[in-house]
Write an enzyme that holds these catalytic residues in place. Structure first.
Site, PDB file in Angstrom:
ATOM      1  N   LYS A 213       0.849  -1.284   0.087  1.00 52.31           N
ATOM      2  CA  LYS A 213      -0.097   0.025   0.028  1.00 52.31           C
ATOM      3  C   LYS A 213       1.009   1.273  -0.062  1.00 52.31           C
ATOM      4  O   LYS A 213       0.645   2.187  -0.793  1.00 52.31           O
ATOM      5  CB  LYS A 213      -0.852  -0.043   1.109  1.00 52.31           C
ATOM      6  CG  LYS A 213      -1.577   1.398   1.446  1.00 52.31           C
ATOM      7  CD  LYS A 213      -2.594   1.824   0.552  1.00 52.31           C
ATOM      8  CE  LYS A 213      -2.726   3.278   0.761  1.00 52.31           C
ATOM      9  NZ  LYS A 213      -3.993   3.732  -0.166  1.00 52.31           N
ATOM     10  N   CYS A 267      -3.005  11.253   1.738  1.00 55.66           N
ATOM     11  CA  CYS A 267      -2.298   9.903   1.520  1.00 55.66           C
ATOM     12  C   CYS A 267      -0.866  10.145   0.878  1.00 55.66           C
ATOM     13  O   CYS A 267       0.041   9.545   1.644  1.00 55.66           O
ATOM     14  CB  CYS A 267      -3.256   9.290   0.388  1.00 55.66           C
ATOM     15  SG  CYS A 267      -4.852   9.264   1.177  1.00 55.66           S
TER      16      CYS A 267
HETATM   17  N1  SAJ Z   1      -0.883  15.366  -8.505  1.00 53.78           N
HETATM   18  C1  SAJ Z   1      -0.015  16.152  -9.196  1.00 53.78           C
HETATM   19  N2  SAJ Z   1       0.026  15.655 -10.444  1.00 53.78           N
HETATM   20  C2  SAJ Z   1      -0.374  14.824 -10.977  1.00 53.78           C
HETATM   21  C3  SAJ Z   1      -1.357  13.925 -10.153  1.00 53.78           C
HETATM   22  C4  SAJ Z   1      -1.605  14.415  -8.942  1.00 53.78           C
HETATM   23  O1  SAJ Z   1       0.400  17.366  -8.841  1.00 53.78           O
HETATM   24  O2  SAJ Z   1      -0.086  14.278 -12.089  1.00 53.78           O
HETATM   25  C5  SAJ Z   1      -1.353  15.789  -7.052  1.00 53.78           C
HETATM   26  C6  SAJ Z   1      -2.566  16.071  -6.845  1.00 53.78           C
HETATM   27  O3  SAJ Z   1      -2.902  17.785  -7.270  1.00 53.78           O
HETATM   28  C7  SAJ Z   1      -2.886  16.102  -5.259  1.00 53.78           C
HETATM   29  C8  SAJ Z   1      -1.949  14.994  -5.146  1.00 53.78           C
HETATM   30  O4  SAJ Z   1      -1.164  14.877  -6.008  1.00 53.78           O
HETATM   31  O5  SAJ Z   1      -2.362  17.305  -4.638  1.00 53.78           O
HETATM   32  C9  SAJ Z   1      -2.671  13.731  -4.814  1.00 53.78           C
HETATM   33  O6  SAJ Z   1      -3.539  13.295  -5.630  1.00 53.78           O
HETATM   34  P1  SAJ Z   1      -4.183  12.118  -6.420  1.00 53.78           P
HETATM   35  O7  SAJ Z   1      -5.272  12.183  -7.249  1.00 53.78           O
HETATM   36  O8  SAJ Z   1      -2.882  11.703  -7.299  1.00 53.78           O
HETATM   37  O9  SAJ Z   1      -4.276  11.008  -5.051  1.00 53.78           O
HETATM   38  P2  SAJ Z   1      -5.440  10.956  -3.755  1.00 53.78           P
HETATM   39  O10 SAJ Z   1      -4.493  11.430  -2.850  1.00 53.78           O
HETATM   40  O11 SAJ Z   1      -6.591  11.693  -4.085  1.00 53.78           O
HETATM   41  O12 SAJ Z   1      -5.368   9.508  -3.854  1.00 53.78           O
HETATM   42  C10 SAJ Z   1      -4.426   8.566  -3.721  1.00 53.78           C
HETATM   43  C11 SAJ Z   1      -4.648   7.405  -4.479  1.00 53.78           C
HETATM   44  N3  SAJ Z   1      -3.528   6.672  -4.805  1.00 53.78           N
HETATM   45  C12 SAJ Z   1      -2.940   6.434  -6.036  1.00 53.78           C
HETATM   46  O13 SAJ Z   1      -3.204   6.846  -7.146  1.00 53.78           O
HETATM   47  C13 SAJ Z   1      -1.647   5.633  -5.863  1.00 53.78           C
HETATM   48  C14 SAJ Z   1      -5.713   6.539  -4.048  1.00 53.78           C
HETATM   49  O14 SAJ Z   1      -5.833   5.400  -4.883  1.00 53.78           O
HETATM   50  C15 SAJ Z   1      -5.739   6.059  -2.677  1.00 53.78           C
HETATM   51  O15 SAJ Z   1      -6.538   5.414  -2.403  1.00 53.78           O
HETATM   52  C16 SAJ Z   1      -5.455   7.221  -1.707  1.00 53.78           C
HETATM   53  O16 SAJ Z   1      -4.191   7.648  -2.355  1.00 53.78           O
HETATM   54  C17 SAJ Z   1      -5.143   6.898  -0.536  1.00 53.78           C
HETATM   55  O17 SAJ Z   1      -6.002   7.110   0.500  1.00 53.78           O
HETATM   56  O18 SAJ Z   1      -4.061   6.173  -0.169  1.00 53.78           O
END
Ligand code: SAJ
Length: 425
Positions: A213, A267
């Site tokens: 995870k 996360c």
């Molecule tokens: N972000 C970027 N650039 C990108 C993608 C995301 O800057 O290309 C930033 C977003 O703006 C945000 C952060 O990253 O600030 C996280 O956003 P996210 O959409 O990537 O993820 P979370 O935090 O909403 O959810 C993640 C997910 N994990 C993965 O994709 C590996 C989700 O599946 C998990 O369940 C969740 O973490 C968790 O609870 O662990």
């Protein structure tokens, strides 16, 4: 599912616990939600949802009206316990397990023998074993394998991996990892999740599940750090990073993620530290990625302060406060952190904060004389400096505003190449 696993207590009615509780109740199970927050308990008891998540409200209302889902503050007797409480980190980036320990102690007090305890919270490697040790330490009348004829309690880790905004869909469609302290416990947990999850349930041991995870979210953090580092390189070289990424991604085996103002949420900005803290000497890249992503927020603040400094009494429009697009969640939001710092550093400025998903300024900005909420059109029109921090659809669907004569820091590539400002070196 084992016929005896009819009553499930879900400890922690937050973003993960409440959707899981509602899903289980929908399968006809008797679910008791437990939370120390009286507001959450009262809301759920009325069939209401204390936060925004698509489709969750219908599930909760239906389960409560059928009497299958109830909520309370005390930990009850049950056949299965699912622990879904927060695991934040402290100032030294070590996991704070006090919520898990409190939930564990409350469960230890009510066990009769024969139960299954499942940890869903994202946790450092070894946490499921810690729960087992703590419970069996407090309850020497119970055992892991039936030693001395004492009743058995099972322990498993089944990390959540749903994306906020798509939780009710992904609970059903995402594969799940289930790690047991014993193979029996893993098999029993698998049968429970199979009642609502249509995807594959992958069995392993608890420690492997914990690290898998953490590896998922660290993988994403490292890849976002690459994009953020590239954005600094491109800026230095006077090249448009969005065009670079779009072109590089036309290679069949390249998929660069999007740069931004830093990484947020509860996360991805947190979990990598659990790996770093478990293996500090080995996790060099993972640590550096965290530092690169955090430094990107510092860079944005420096950029905005320098641009605002070119005006006597600057008006600065900041677009977006949430941690990512199209959510109202402000937890670990780099956008919010950046605006707080701008409020500190730009005392003479007027900061117009735009966040279509919330009605009032968050507590950390309330009462700051130089920050007010605004709508996007008015804010951009009035601004000398426009800072895009979140790429909400509400911003994307607007006609591109007239940015003539304004300084723009577009951390999300909302308006494309022309609006990216390169500061002199
Ligand atoms: N972000 C970027 N650039 C990108 C993608 C995301 O800057 O290309 C930033 C977003 O703006 C945000 C952060 O990253 O600030 C996280 O956003 P996210 O959409 O990537 O993820 P979370 O935090 O909403 O959810 C993640 C997910 N994990 C993965 O994709 C590996 C989700 O599946 C998990 O369940 C969740 O973490 C968790 O609870 O662990």
């Amino acid at each position: 599912m084992r016929t005896e696993d009819r009553t499930v207590a879900v400890v922690g009615l937050g973003y993960i616990g409440l959707p899981t509780a509602a899903m289980l109740a929908r399968q006809g199970m008797r679910v008791i939600g437990v939370d120390i927050n009286a507001r959450h308990v009262e809301a759920v008891s009325r069939g209401e949802v204390p936060f925004v998540e698509p489709d969750l409200a219908t599930h909760v209302a239906g389960a409560v009206s059928k009497g299958l889902l109830t909520a309370q503050r005390q930990t009850p007797q049950a056949d299965v316990y699912i622990v879904a409480v927060p695991t934040p980190f402290d100032d030294d980036h070590h996991a704070d397990l006090s919520w898990i320990d409190a939930a564990t102690d409350a469960i230890a007090g009510v066990l009769r023998g024969g139960e299954l305890v499942i940890l869903e919270s994202t946790s450092p490697p070894g946490t499921t074993q810690r729960i087992a040790d703590r419970i069996l330490g407090a309850r020497p009348d119970l055992s892991l394998h039936g030693e001395g004829g004492r009743p058995v309690v099972g322990f498993a880790h089944c990390p959540e991996r749903v994306l906020p905004g798509r939780i009710m869909v992904e609970l059903v469609t995402n594969d799940r990892i289930i790690g047991g302290i014993t193979p029996d416990a893993a098999a029993r947990a698998r049968d429970l999740y199979a009642t609502f999850c249509d995807a594959e349930l992958l069995l392993t041991d608890a420690r492997t599940a914990e690290l898998a995870k953490l590896a998922e979210n660290s993988f994403r953090d490292v890849n976002i750090a690459f994009a953020n580092e590239l954005s600094l390189v491109a800026e230095r070289l006077g090249v448009d990073v969005w065009e670079v990424i779009a072109l590089a991604n036309r290679h069949p085996r390249v998929n660069i993620l999007q740069p931004g103002p830093g990484v947020g949420g509860h996360c991805i900005a947190v979990d990598p530290w659990f790996i770093v803290s478990a293996a500090p000497e080995q996790a060099r890249l993972i640590r550096t990625a965290r530092e690169v992503n955090d430094a990107k927020s510092d860079h944005v603040v420096t950029q905005v302060v320098a641009l605002a400094g070119q005006h006597a009494r600057p008006t600065v429009a900041v677009l977006g406060l949430s941690f990512k697009a199209d959510v109202d969640d402000l937890r670990e939001s780099p956008a919010l952190r950046i605006v707080e710092r701008l409020a500190d550093e730009l005392r003479q400025a007027r900061i117009l904060a735009v966040e279509p998903h919330i009605d009032v300024l968050p507590a950390s900005l309330l009462g700051r004389p130089n920050v007010v909420m605004s709508d996007v059109v008015a804010a951009v029109e009035a601004a000398d400096v426009v800072v895009v921090l979140v790429d909400h659809s509400a911003f994307r669907t607007l006609p591109r505003p007239d940015l003539m004569g304004k300084n723009v820091v577009d951390t999300r590539g909302l308006w494309g190449e022309e609006s990216v400002v390169t500061l002199p070196a």
